[in-house]
Design an enzyme around this catalytic site. Structure first.
Site, short mmCIF file in Angstrom:
data_model
loop_
_atom_site.label_atom_id
_atom_site.label_comp_id
_atom_site.label_asym_id
_atom_site.label_seq_id
_atom_site.Cartn_x
_atom_site.Cartn_y
_atom_site.Cartn_z
N ASP A 32 0.67 -1.00 0.30
CA ASP A 32 0.25 -0.36 -0.15
C ASP A 32 0.54 1.10 -0.20
OD1 ASP A 32 -2.10 1.60 0.18
OD2 ASP A 32 -1.69 1.78 2.01
N ASP A 34 -0.21 5.30 0.84
CA ASP A 34 0.06 6.30 2.40
C ASP A 34 -0.23 5.30 3.21
OD1 ASP A 34 -1.41 8.74 0.61
OD2 ASP A 34 -2.85 7.23 -0.30
N ASN A 66 -5.74 2.60 -2.93
CA ASN A 66 -6.88 3.19 -3.13
C ASN A 66 -7.55 4.34 -3.29
OD1 ASN A 66 -8.37 0.24 -2.51
ND2 ASN A 66 -9.45 0.15 -0.93
N ASN A 67 -6.06 5.40 -2.82
CA ASN A 67 -6.41 6.32 -3.51
C ASN A 67 -6.76 6.84 -5.07
OD1 ASN A 67 -5.55 9.50 -4.21
ND2 ASN A 67 -4.47 9.25 -2.48
N HIS A 192 -10.04 9.57 5.51
CA HIS A 192 -8.18 8.86 4.64
C HIS A 192 -7.65 10.81 5.94
CE1 HIS A 192 -8.71 6.80 1.81
NE2 HIS A 192 -9.72 8.10 1.23
N LYS A 223 -9.29 -1.70 -3.03
CA LYS A 223 -8.99 -3.27 -0.90
C LYS A 223 -10.55 -3.29 -0.76
CE LYS A 223 -4.78 -1.05 -0.61
NZ LYS A 223 -4.16 -0.26 -0.55
N ASP A 248 -1.53 -0.50 5.57
CA ASP A 248 -1.97 -0.32 7.53
C ASP A 248 -3.23 0.01 7.52
OD1 ASP A 248 -2.28 2.28 4.73
OD2 ASP A 248 -2.15 2.87 6.99
#
Length: 309
Positions: A32, A34, A66-67, A192, A223, A248
């Site tokens: 991942d 971020d 996922n961003n 977020h 995800k 994370d």
């Protein structure tokens, strides 16, 4: 090794030789972004070196995020800006890119997609050749009663949108009245973290509003859906048994790894905490147990230390 994929998910804290043993058994490493390799515009200490060392040792490295706020070409620029010197565009799989791939290759959309989302989503859709219903500026006095609707819309896609409005929600509801109109979401992230302890609503919160208003459930592309792994595997032929997911966020990154049969590592430099991981591990609910990681490290810096020993 205890907690390997397919066994109990034990939240085993790794260090030194244990990390090396785990990496020796894996050919593919999925990160991942971020909260794992960077926070905002700051690389996590050791992350660029970890990526380079893994590649030097013959590992295939991929980035699954996922961003959806930026297209892959802009991610390449960010990697370079933060000191990652050898990341290629084809190694980056964002929820925006995978949503476009789904509409083009899986749904084989015959028509347009109406988008609640940002520029990153729109760019990936256009690059994939997926027709997008253009959002025209509302005229003064316009409402859902008299605004134009595009009869060619055959799908609605919801992503992160800082300009989300009641009109967008209402239009999407109208399109979804047709059972033949697909309903997709880039990702389920509810929020977020921002600097200074603030948060911003994520794609998942906007999707939830539309699900409630339309009485329909969205198909999630990012995800923890396994489609992102299928997307990578279709291009690179990944074997789940020889792949490792490092993230994370328990409910997305770790659950994604679990859903895809990957060994999972939680880093504590982002959203989820060790206490939350233990709570999932000890839960009596089977679905919650899938959110517990196999392994835990404080940071990817632990991986760098292990590789350099």
């Amino acid at each position: 090794m205890a907690g390997a994929a397919g066994g109990g998910r034990g939240c085993v804290t790794l260090c030194g030789a244990q990390i090396r043993d785990l990496l020796d058994a894996k050919h593919n490493v999925l990160f991942d972004c971020d909260g794992v390799i960077w926070n905002g515009e700051t690389a996590v200490t050791g992350a660029p070196e970890v990526v380079s060392l893994l590649k030097q040792r013959g590992k295939r490295v991929f980035f699954v995020t996922n961003n959806c706020t930026r297209p892959r070409e802009n991610y390449v620029q960010k990697f370079s800006r933060l000191g990652f010197t050898d990341v290629a565009e084809e190694e980056i799989f964002s929820s925006a890119y995978c949503s476009a791939a789904y509409l083009r290759d899986v749904a084989r959309l015959q028509g347009k997609v109406y988008v609640i989302g940002c520029g990153g989503v729109l760019k990936e859709l256009r690059d994939a050749g997926v027709p997008v219903a253009e959002e025209e500026d509302a005229e003064p006095g316009a409402s859902i009663y008299n605004c134009p609707l595009d009869p060619d819309v055959k799908a609605v896609l919801v992503g992160y949108d800082e300009n989300f409005t009641f009109m967008k929600l209402a239009k999407a509801c109208c399109y979804l009245r047709s059972s033949e109109c697909l309903f997709l979401a880039t990702d389920p992230d509810p929020w977020h973290p921002l600097r200074g302890g603030r948060v911003t609503p994520g794609s998942g919160s906007l999707t939830a509003a539309l699900e409630t208003a339309s009485s329909r459930k969205a198909t999630v592309i990012g995800k923890p859906s396994r489609f992102m792994f299928d997307c990578i595997s279709s291009q690179f032929g990944l074997d789940p048994a020889h792949s490792l997911m490092i993230g994370d966020r328990l409910e997305t990154d770790v659950l994604f790894g679990s859903n895809c049969g990957l060994a999972t590592v939680l880093t504590l430099t982002g959203v989820s905490t060790l206490q939350e991981a233990f709570a999932f591990r000890d839960s009596q609910e089977p679905q919650q147990k899938h959110c517990a990681p196999d392994y835990v490290v404080e940071s990817v810096a632990d991986i760098l230390q292990a590789l350099e020993e």
